[in-house]
Design a protein around this motif. Structure first.
Motif, PDB file in Angstrom:
ATOM      1  N   GLY A  37      -2.196 -26.043  -6.489  1.00 31.98           N
ATOM      2  CA  GLY A  37      -3.040 -27.332  -6.788  1.00 31.98           C
ATOM      3  C   GLY A  37      -3.996 -27.634  -5.491  1.00 31.98           C
ATOM      4  N   ARG A  38      -3.769 -26.899  -4.332  1.00 31.31           N
ATOM      5  CA  ARG A  38      -4.530 -27.031  -3.140  1.00 31.31           C
ATOM      6  C   ARG A  38      -5.351 -25.954  -2.901  1.00 31.31           C
ATOM      7  NH1 ARG A  38      -2.242 -28.239   1.549  1.00 31.31           N
ATOM      8  NH2 ARG A  38      -0.553 -27.087   1.243  1.00 31.31           N
ATOM      9  N   PHE A  39      -4.828 -24.682  -2.914  1.00 29.58           N
ATOM     10  CA  PHE A  39      -5.507 -23.494  -2.777  1.00 29.58           C
ATOM     11  C   PHE A  39      -5.640 -22.678  -3.843  1.00 29.58           C
ATOM     12  CE2 PHE A  39      -3.042 -22.701   1.570  1.00 29.58           C
ATOM     13  CZ  PHE A  39      -3.512 -24.036   2.126  1.00 29.58           C
ATOM     14  N   THR A  40      -6.804 -21.806  -4.051  1.00 29.67           N
ATOM     15  CA  THR A  40      -7.335 -21.095  -5.003  1.00 29.67           C
ATOM     16  C   THR A  40      -7.756 -19.876  -4.334  1.00 29.67           C
ATOM     17  OG1 THR A  40      -8.079 -22.584  -6.158  1.00 29.67           O
ATOM     18  CG2 THR A  40      -8.890 -20.649  -7.020  1.00 29.67           C
ATOM     19  N   ILE A  41      -7.081 -18.632  -4.921  1.00 27.78           N
ATOM     20  CA  ILE A  41      -7.451 -17.101  -4.610  1.00 27.78           C
ATOM     21  C   ILE A  41      -8.369 -16.598  -5.424  1.00 27.78           C
ATOM     22  CG2 ILE A  41      -5.418 -16.437  -5.785  1.00 27.78           C
ATOM     23  CD1 ILE A  41      -5.241 -14.126  -3.608  1.00 27.78           C
ATOM     24  N   THR A  52     -13.673  -7.989  -1.955  1.00 30.75           N
ATOM     25  CA  THR A  52     -13.606  -9.048  -1.058  1.00 30.75           C
ATOM     26  C   THR A  52     -12.710 -10.115  -1.686  1.00 30.75           C
ATOM     27  OG1 THR A  52     -15.587  -8.973   0.249  1.00 30.75           O
ATOM     28  CG2 THR A  52     -14.596 -11.263   0.527  1.00 30.75           C
ATOM     29  N   VAL A  53     -11.445 -10.659  -1.106  1.00 27.66           N
ATOM     30  CA  VAL A  53     -10.893 -11.622  -1.780  1.00 27.66           C
ATOM     31  C   VAL A  53     -11.005 -12.831  -0.652  1.00 27.66           C
ATOM     32  CG1 VAL A  53      -8.576 -11.004  -0.193  1.00 27.66           C
ATOM     33  CG2 VAL A  53      -8.432 -12.267  -2.274  1.00 27.66           C
ATOM     34  N   PHE A  54     -10.803 -14.208  -1.402  1.00 31.67           N
ATOM     35  CA  PHE A  54     -11.144 -15.297  -0.949  1.00 31.67           C
ATOM     36  C   PHE A  54      -9.877 -16.170  -1.090  1.00 31.67           C
ATOM     37  CE2 PHE A  54     -15.520 -14.622  -0.334  1.00 31.67           C
ATOM     38  CZ  PHE A  54     -15.987 -13.788  -1.197  1.00 31.67           C
ATOM     39  N   LEU A  55      -9.826 -17.055   0.021  1.00 31.70           N
ATOM     40  CA  LEU A  55      -8.663 -18.339  -0.247  1.00 31.70           C
ATOM     41  C   LEU A  55      -9.324 -19.635   0.223  1.00 31.70           C
ATOM     42  CD1 LEU A  55      -5.728 -18.675  -0.880  1.00 31.70           C
ATOM     43  CD2 LEU A  55      -5.345 -18.774   1.452  1.00 31.70           C
ATOM     44  N   GLN A  56      -9.862 -20.342  -0.993  1.00 27.83           N
ATOM     45  CA  GLN A  56     -10.304 -21.806  -0.834  1.00 27.83           C
ATOM     46  C   GLN A  56      -9.130 -22.510  -0.526  1.00 27.83           C
ATOM     47  OE1 GLN A  56     -13.373 -23.007  -0.897  1.00 27.83           O
ATOM     48  NE2 GLN A  56     -12.536 -24.785  -0.110  1.00 27.83           N
ATOM     49  N   MET A  57      -8.977 -23.217   0.714  1.00 25.43           N
ATOM     50  CA  MET A  57      -7.947 -24.301   0.788  1.00 25.43           C
ATOM     51  C   MET A  57      -8.267 -25.779   0.914  1.00 25.43           C
ATOM     52  SD  MET A  57      -6.145 -21.818   3.624  1.00 25.43           S
ATOM     53  CE  MET A  57      -7.471 -21.959   5.118  1.00 25.43           C
ATOM     54  N   SER A  81     -11.102 -28.886   4.372  1.00 25.87           N
ATOM     55  CA  SER A  81     -11.099 -27.721   3.416  1.00 25.87           C
ATOM     56  C   SER A  81     -11.485 -26.544   4.377  1.00 25.87           C
ATOM     57  CB  SER A  81     -11.914 -27.807   2.447  1.00 25.87           C
ATOM     58  OG  SER A  81     -11.467 -28.789   1.335  1.00 25.87           O
ATOM     59  N   LEU A  82     -11.104 -25.432   4.152  1.00 23.13           N
ATOM     60  CA  LEU A  82     -11.531 -24.251   4.636  1.00 23.13           C
ATOM     61  C   LEU A  82     -11.797 -23.193   3.596  1.00 23.13           C
ATOM     62  CD1 LEU A  82      -9.656 -23.888   8.165  1.00 23.13           C
ATOM     63  CD2 LEU A  82     -12.041 -24.046   7.914  1.00 23.13           C
ATOM     64  N   LYS A  83     -12.449 -21.863   3.715  1.00 24.39           N
ATOM     65  CA  LYS A  83     -12.608 -20.845   2.842  1.00 24.39           C
ATOM     66  C   LYS A  83     -12.101 -19.739   3.770  1.00 24.39           C
ATOM     67  CE  LYS A  83     -14.872 -18.877  -1.068  1.00 24.39           C
ATOM     68  NZ  LYS A  83     -16.081 -19.038  -1.962  1.00 24.39           N
ATOM     69  N   GLY A 126     -13.270 -16.993   8.486  1.00 23.82           N
ATOM     70  CA  GLY A 126     -13.122 -18.222   7.881  1.00 23.82           C
ATOM     71  C   GLY A 126     -12.133 -19.012   8.401  1.00 23.82           C
ATOM     72  N   GLY A 127     -11.197 -18.743   9.236  1.00 27.37           N
ATOM     73  CA  GLY A 127     -10.447 -19.665  10.019  1.00 27.37           C
ATOM     74  C   GLY A 127     -10.860 -20.516  10.969  1.00 27.37           C
ATOM     75  N   GLY A 128     -10.114 -21.786  11.409  1.00 33.14           N
ATOM     76  CA  GLY A 128     -10.826 -22.495  12.260  1.00 33.14           C
ATOM     77  C   GLY A 128      -9.994 -23.777  12.337  1.00 33.14           C
ATOM     78  N   LEU A 129     -10.530 -24.714  13.167  1.00 30.26           N
ATOM     79  CA  LEU A 129      -9.823 -25.976  13.423  1.00 30.26           C
ATOM     80  C   LEU A 129     -10.440 -27.091  12.316  1.00 30.26           C
ATOM     81  CD1 LEU A 129      -7.824 -28.009  14.896  1.00 30.26           C
ATOM     82  CD2 LEU A 129      -9.789 -28.348  16.481  1.00 30.26           C
ATOM     83  N   VAL A 130      -9.376 -27.606  11.680  1.00 27.54           N
ATOM     84  CA  VAL A 130      -9.978 -28.855  10.679  1.00 27.54           C
ATOM     85  C   VAL A 130      -8.939 -29.809  10.557  1.00 27.54           C
ATOM     86  CG1 VAL A 130      -8.487 -27.581   8.663  1.00 27.54           C
ATOM     87  CG2 VAL A 130     -10.666 -28.825   8.104  1.00 27.54           C
TER      88      VAL A 130
END
Length: 120
Positions: free
Chosen positions: A65-69, A77-82, A17-19, A8-12
């Motif tokens: 306030g910006r990221f959600t685990i 599976t664990v997620f990180l919504q950024m 947002s990225l997840k 899920g990484g990358g350039l933004v």
């Protein structure tokens, strides 16, 4: 053994947002904690967020306030919504899983990391 695969990484661009995802597999009996860390250029690896088996989450102040685990228990599976990403969020993000193993005992494992770059 336990394997962790991050994606899920990358350039933004700033404000985007990225997840991130981290899938755990192997000799897992149960997962106790799932955490995300990050290591920026020239910096030490720092804790970002954690989630207990009971669903309690916690975050470093800079991402509150910006990221959600979150997690998918069925898929380990664990997620990180950024959201609202900033250039200072640029780093390699690592997942860390603390789990109980099928043959007894408890240990934590690290993924190999996924690069997140926030730049215009």
């Amino acid at each position: 053994q336990v394997q962790l695969v991050e994606s899920g990484g990358g350039l933004v661009q700033p404000g985007g947002s990225l997840k991130l995802s981290c899938a755990a597999s192997g000799s897992i009996r149960s997962i106790n904690y799932m955490r995300w860390y990050r290591q920026g250029p020239g910096k030490e690896r720092d804790w970002v967020a954690s989630l207990t088996s009971g669903g309690t989450s916690d975050y470093v102040d800079s991402v509150k306030g910006r990221f959600t685990i979150s997690r998918d228990n069925a898929k380990n599976t664990v997620f990180l919504q950024m959201n609202s990403l900033k250039p200072e969020d640029t780093a390699v993000y690592y997942c860390n899983v603390d789990c109980s193993l099928v043959w007894g005992g408890r240990s934590d494992f690290w993924g190999r990391g996924t690069q997140v770059t926030v730049s215009s």
